[in-house]
Design a protein around this motif. Structure first.
Motif, PDB file in Angstrom:
ATOM      1  N   GLY A 250      -6.909  -9.924   2.092  1.00 38.09           N
ATOM      2  CA  GLY A 250      -6.251  -8.880   1.243  1.00 38.09           C
ATOM      3  C   GLY A 250      -6.712  -7.376   1.764  1.00 38.09           C
ATOM      4  N   LYS A 251      -7.730  -7.785   2.798  1.00 38.42           N
ATOM      5  CA  LYS A 251      -8.115  -6.287   3.346  1.00 38.42           C
ATOM      6  C   LYS A 251      -6.782  -5.372   3.946  1.00 38.42           C
ATOM      7  N   VAL A 252      -6.806  -4.148   3.628  1.00 36.81           N
ATOM      8  CA  VAL A 252      -5.798  -3.368   3.976  1.00 36.81           C
ATOM      9  C   VAL A 252      -6.225  -2.615   5.355  1.00 36.81           C
ATOM     10  N   LYS A 253      -5.315  -2.928   6.340  1.00 33.04           N
ATOM     11  CA  LYS A 253      -5.332  -2.400   7.638  1.00 33.04           C
ATOM     12  C   LYS A 253      -4.729  -0.929   7.521  1.00 33.04           C
ATOM     13  N   ARG A 254      -3.484  -0.661   7.302  1.00 31.02           N
ATOM     14  CA  ARG A 254      -2.954   0.545   7.185  1.00 31.02           C
ATOM     15  C   ARG A 254      -1.900   0.697   6.519  1.00 31.02           C
ATOM     16  N   PHE A 255      -1.313   1.974   6.183  1.00 27.69           N
ATOM     17  CA  PHE A 255      -0.199   2.102   5.381  1.00 27.69           C
ATOM     18  C   PHE A 255       1.146   2.665   6.462  1.00 27.69           C
ATOM     19  N   VAL A 256       2.296   2.101   6.165  1.00 25.33           N
ATOM     20  CA  VAL A 256       3.586   2.571   6.949  1.00 25.33           C
ATOM     21  C   VAL A 256       4.543   3.364   6.005  1.00 25.33           C
ATOM     22  N   GLU A 257       4.669   4.411   6.123  1.00 26.28           N
ATOM     23  CA  GLU A 257       5.827   5.118   5.193  1.00 26.28           C
ATOM     24  C   GLU A 257       7.436   4.856   5.837  1.00 26.28           C
ATOM     25  N   LYS A 258       8.100   4.154   4.884  1.00 26.71           N
ATOM     26  CA  LYS A 258       9.468   3.870   5.221  1.00 26.71           C
ATOM     27  C   LYS A 258       9.561   3.419   6.701  1.00 26.71           C
ATOM     28  N   PRO A 259       9.057   2.136   7.216  1.00 27.04           N
ATOM     29  CA  PRO A 259       9.290   1.952   8.751  1.00 27.04           C
ATOM     30  C   PRO A 259      10.537   1.484   9.095  1.00 27.04           C
ATOM     31  N   LYS A 260      10.722   1.713  10.138  1.00 26.49           N
ATOM     32  CA  LYS A 260      12.151   1.565  10.745  1.00 26.49           C
ATOM     33  C   LYS A 260      12.198   0.121  11.500  1.00 26.49           C
ATOM     34  N   ALA A 261      10.976  -0.365  11.868  1.00 28.96           N
ATOM     35  CA  ALA A 261      10.809  -1.594  12.430  1.00 28.96           C
ATOM     36  C   ALA A 261      10.039  -2.532  11.372  1.00 28.96           C
ATOM     37  N   PHE A 262      10.107  -3.612  11.250  1.00 30.42           N
ATOM     38  CA  PHE A 262       9.504  -4.560  10.290  1.00 30.42           C
ATOM     39  C   PHE A 262       8.062  -4.808  10.434  1.00 30.42           C
ATOM     40  N   VAL A 263       7.461  -4.208   9.423  1.00 31.61           N
ATOM     41  CA  VAL A 263       5.890  -4.612   9.777  1.00 31.61           C
ATOM     42  C   VAL A 263       5.295  -5.239   8.463  1.00 31.61           C
ATOM     43  N   GLY A 264       6.033  -5.462   7.869  1.00 26.92           N
ATOM     44  CA  GLY A 264       5.572  -6.350   6.412  1.00 26.92           C
ATOM     45  C   GLY A 264       6.489  -5.861   5.096  1.00 26.92           C
ATOM     46  N   ASN A 265       6.582  -6.750   4.264  1.00 25.66           N
ATOM     47  CA  ASN A 265       7.297  -6.319   3.050  1.00 25.66           C
ATOM     48  C   ASN A 265       6.328  -6.216   1.785  1.00 25.66           C
TER      49      ASN A 265
ATOM     50  N   VAL B 214       9.199  -6.919  -1.359  1.00 26.16           N
ATOM     51  CA  VAL B 214      10.485  -6.192  -1.793  1.00 26.16           C
ATOM     52  C   VAL B 214      11.500  -6.982  -0.475  1.00 26.16           C
ATOM     53  N   ASP B 215      12.730  -6.879  -0.725  1.00 22.68           N
ATOM     54  CA  ASP B 215      13.574  -7.316   0.271  1.00 22.68           C
ATOM     55  C   ASP B 215      13.995  -6.377   1.356  1.00 22.68           C
ATOM     56  N   GLU B 216      13.794  -4.873   0.861  1.00 18.97           N
ATOM     57  CA  GLU B 216      14.225  -3.946   1.806  1.00 18.97           C
ATOM     58  C   GLU B 216      12.994  -3.030   1.705  1.00 18.97           C
ATOM     59  N   PRO B 217      11.974  -3.250   2.616  1.00 17.93           N
ATOM     60  CA  PRO B 217      10.850  -2.383   2.717  1.00 17.93           C
ATOM     61  C   PRO B 217      10.977  -1.070   3.331  1.00 17.93           C
ATOM     62  N   SER B 218      12.127  -1.057   4.270  1.00 12.85           N
ATOM     63  CA  SER B 218      12.487   0.251   4.637  1.00 12.85           C
ATOM     64  C   SER B 218      12.393   1.591   3.812  1.00 12.85           C
ATOM     65  N   LYS B 219      12.632   1.179   2.458  1.00 16.07           N
ATOM     66  CA  LYS B 219      12.783   2.235   1.439  1.00 16.07           C
ATOM     67  C   LYS B 219      11.540   2.496   0.986  1.00 16.07           C
ATOM     68  N   TYR B 220      10.356   1.874   1.453  1.00 20.60           N
ATOM     69  CA  TYR B 220       9.150   2.122   0.663  1.00 20.60           C
ATOM     70  C   TYR B 220       7.964   2.395   1.518  1.00 20.60           C
TER      71      TYR B 220
END
Length: 374
Positions: free
Chosen positions: A155-170, A139-145
């Motif tokens: 494809g191994k998942v490292k972690r989940f970040v809820e509505k990140p304020k700084a860019f960690v991925g999209n 998505v273009d605006e990952p801060s909403k998700y």
């Protein structure tokens, strides 16, 4: 192979369409949302679909009772007595999901629309050998998700970040999972979030993998996203099955018209329009970026854009609707039950007309029977 669809609750974001009908039965591209998913599951060999329901279960099952025969797929219901979140329903349906086959099962959110690359997901799941696979989309605006941080190569998942304020991925969770049966053992029968409570634990054990979803994706659980999702769906249909789209001098761009619908002379329909079964569009009408559900009548020279017109609605002559959702059984100057009638020369911009209400003047400001489309 089996699948569980998280049908969910009241569908408040899509009101007024969900006040009388459960959200999965709301029509999208001329058929109920949930049928898009059931047909996709059937196509890759799923033989049983479990519906996790806590709102209007009788209506859901009455509607779907004929489709298990038509589609040759078993459809059963797992009814919640209280909301159980996104993981609790798996524990409730344990007896339906767990069997001696040992095969993984799919879990889908009911308001997600995509090309459903489920066969590719099965291959991905078998290849990585982990316990669970989730589909992600960019998505273009990952801060909403909630963002899924993963190794791009594996494809191994490292972690989940809820509505990140700084860019960690999209990459965000697309609401489509393939899970080993052992995942059910991790879930207690209580309200639980699979995204916040179950997946992070599996990821911590290096057993959760994410697959990038090819093609389009949209959560169509609210009006603006429903309209955007319709555009993406029709664009995909243009590429994969163009013969299903309407053609003619009155058609502009991608338009889906049911064979029982009638389009009058001098109309201009499109782009990005779905005209459902039994609809009548009278002469001179203009439709763009909108969905007409079954039984709708659009009177002469009406103009509809970025709107959803509910079942059996009638939009009056010369009416202009923009960013508007009409529910079912709203009455203006008519006593015909089940008909929404918007009076001639009516104008609405950014409203939702609730069932069993009347509108006799233009909607320039919200009134008690209008919800602003925000």
């Amino acid at each position: 192979m089996k699948a569980l669809i998280l049908v969910g609750g009241f569908g408040t974001r899509l009101r007024p369409l969900t006040l009388k009908h459960p959200k999965p039965l709301v029509e999208f591209a001329n058929k109920p949302m949930i049928l898009h998913q059931i047909e996709a599951l059937k196509a890759i060999g799923v033989t049983e679909v479990v519906l996790a329901i806590n709102y209007k279960p009788e209506e859901m099952m009455n509607f779907l009772k004929d489709f298990d025969t038509k589609l040759d797929i078993k459809i059963t219901c797992s009814q919640e007595t209280e909301p159980l979140g996104t993981a609790g329903p798996l524990a409730l349906a344990r007896d339906k999901l767990i069997d001696d086959s040992g095969e993984p099962f799919f879990v889908l959110n009911s308001d997600v629309i995509s090309e459903y690359p489920l066969k590719l997901m099965i291959e991905f799941h078998r290849a990585h050998g982990g316990e669970a696979s989730i589909m992600v989309t960019k998505v273009d605006e990952p801060s909403k998700y909630g963002v899924v941080v993963m190794e791009e190569s594996t494809g191994k998942v490292k972690r989940f970040v809820e509505k990140p304020k700084a860019f960690v991925g999209n990459n965000i969770n697309a609401g489509i999972y393939l899970l080993n049966q052992s995942v059910v053992d991790r879930i207690e029968l209580k309200p639980t979030s699979i995204e916040k409570e179950v997946f992070p634990k599996i990821a911590a054990e290096n057993k959760l993998y994410a697959m990038a979803l090819p093609g389009f994706w949209m959560d169509i659980g609210q009006p603006m996203d429903y309209i955007a999702g319709l555009r993406l769906y029709l664009d995909s249909l243009r590429k994969k099955s163009p013969s299903k789209l309407a053609i003619g001098p009155h058609i502009v761009g991608n338009v889906l018209v049911d064979e029982t619908a009638e389009i009058g002379e001098g109309c201009l329909v499109g782009p990005d329009v779905a005209v459902g079964p039994g609809c009548v569009v009278e002469s001179g009408a203009r439709l763009s970026s909108c969905s007409l559900m079954s039984g709708v009548t659009i009177k002469k020279h009406a103009c509809i854009s970025s709107s959803i017109i509910g079942w059996s609605s009638t939009v009056g002559q010369g009416t202009r609707l923009e960013k508007t959702v009409l529910g079912e059984a709203v009455h203006v100057k008519t006593s015909l039950e089940g008909v929404v009638y918007v009076c001639d020369d009516f104008y609405s911009n950014g409203g939702a007309v609730f069932p069993d209400r009347e509108m006799e003047s233009s909607n320039l400001k919200p009134e008690s029977n209008v919800r602003v489309w925000d």
